[in-house]
Design a protein around this motif. Sequence first.
Motif, PDB file in Angstrom:
ATOM      1  N   TYR A   1       0.752  -0.884  -0.164  1.00 30.80           N
ATOM      2  CA  TYR A   1       0.181  -0.078   0.131  1.00 30.80           C
ATOM      3  C   TYR A   1       0.834   1.071  -0.036  1.00 30.80           C
ATOM      4  O   TYR A   1       2.170   1.300   0.365  1.00 30.80           O
ATOM      5  N   ILE A   2       0.162   2.391  -0.475  1.00 32.94           N
ATOM      6  CA  ILE A   2       0.939   3.576  -0.317  1.00 32.94           C
ATOM      7  C   ILE A   2      -0.080   4.578   0.233  1.00 32.94           C
ATOM      8  O   ILE A   2      -1.450   4.502   0.162  1.00 32.94           O
ATOM      9  N   ALA A   3       0.324   5.440   1.324  1.00 34.38           N
ATOM     10  CA  ALA A   3      -0.416   6.435   1.876  1.00 34.38           C
ATOM     11  C   ALA A   3       0.121   7.804   2.208  1.00 34.38           C
ATOM     12  O   ALA A   3       1.361   7.725   1.872  1.00 34.38           O
ATOM     13  N   CYS A   4      -0.465   8.606   2.706  1.00 35.70           N
ATOM     14  CA  CYS A   4       0.169   9.864   3.480  1.00 35.70           C
ATOM     15  C   CYS A   4       0.893   9.500   4.529  1.00 35.70           C
ATOM     16  O   CYS A   4       0.182   8.887   5.254  1.00 35.70           O
ATOM     17  N   CYS A   5       2.054  10.035   4.773  1.00 34.28           N
ATOM     18  CA  CYS A   5       2.735   9.814   5.719  1.00 34.28           C
ATOM     19  C   CYS A   5       2.374  11.004   6.857  1.00 34.28           C
ATOM     20  O   CYS A   5       2.338  12.109   6.685  1.00 34.28           O
ATOM     21  N   PRO A   6       2.043  10.142   8.098  1.00 32.88           N
ATOM     22  CA  PRO A   6       1.488  11.090   9.373  1.00 32.88           C
ATOM     23  C   PRO A   6       2.525  11.862   9.912  1.00 32.88           C
ATOM     24  O   PRO A   6       2.261  12.571  10.709  1.00 32.88           O
ATOM     25  N   ALA A   7       3.811  11.761   9.567  1.00 34.03           N
ATOM     26  CA  ALA A   7       5.114  12.280  10.303  1.00 34.03           C
ATOM     27  C   ALA A   7       5.289  13.665   9.522  1.00 34.03           C
ATOM     28  O   ALA A   7       6.121  14.507  10.369  1.00 34.03           O
ATOM     29  N   HIS A   8       4.878  13.977   8.613  1.00 36.11           N
ATOM     30  CA  HIS A   8       5.360  15.197   8.030  1.00 36.11           C
ATOM     31  C   HIS A   8       3.690  15.555   7.133  1.00 36.11           C
ATOM     32  O   HIS A   8       2.842  14.810   6.862  1.00 36.11           O
ATOM     33  N   ASP A   9       3.859  16.962   6.543  1.00 40.22           N
ATOM     34  CA  ASP A   9       2.741  17.515   5.840  1.00 40.22           C
ATOM     35  C   ASP A   9       2.896  16.995   4.709  1.00 40.22           C
ATOM     36  O   ASP A   9       3.541  17.132   3.702  1.00 40.22           O
ATOM     37  N   ASP A  10       2.040  15.913   4.308  1.00 37.27           N
ATOM     38  CA  ASP A  10       2.108  15.060   3.134  1.00 37.27           C
ATOM     39  C   ASP A  10       0.937  15.110   2.478  1.00 37.27           C
ATOM     40  O   ASP A  10      -0.225  14.657   2.857  1.00 37.27           O
ATOM     41  N   SER A  11       0.855  15.689   1.292  1.00 32.88           N
ATOM     42  CA  SER A  11      -0.482  15.566   0.422  1.00 32.88           C
ATOM     43  C   SER A  11      -0.337  14.766  -0.762  1.00 32.88           C
ATOM     44  O   SER A  11      -1.463  14.320  -1.012  1.00 32.88           O
TER      45      SER A  11
END
Length: 147
Positions: A21-31
């Motif tokens: 899977y691929i997703a937005c990283c919650p550790a940085h501002d990821d759009s």
Amino acid sequence: MTIDTLLSLLEKVRRTGDGKYIACCPAHDDSDPSLAVTDLPDGRILIYCFAGCSPGAVVESLGLSLNDLFPDGGIAQHMHGGTPGYRKQQIQKANDIETDRLILRMAEESRKKRETLSRDDLELEKQAFLNVRNHERKRNGETQWQE
């Protein structure tokens, strides 16, 4: 923790393959999703942020720990035998090769979509290819080649 539980905590999750899977990283501002998540056959969950966030930072931002990525809830319990330093080294090697394989799959997906890879991405793909090739050759008892 199961893969489904982890994925439920992430945003813009997209399946990229079997257990991948691929997703937005919650550790940085990821759009634009940059966090790769892989459900390994033995129940471990591999995470890799292409923007450079460490796995520790990623799980901390979700209120989790690295132990949550292992089926029995502990890194040391997953590896049997050897000293703690040896187990840590073996875990790192396993994570590195899985990360390299993931990099190769993501580059392949980008090409299928006719996306252009940056010079940095091409270099990352090249190094991942060499690492996987050398790993496979070593596993098969062949001579390793470096470039």
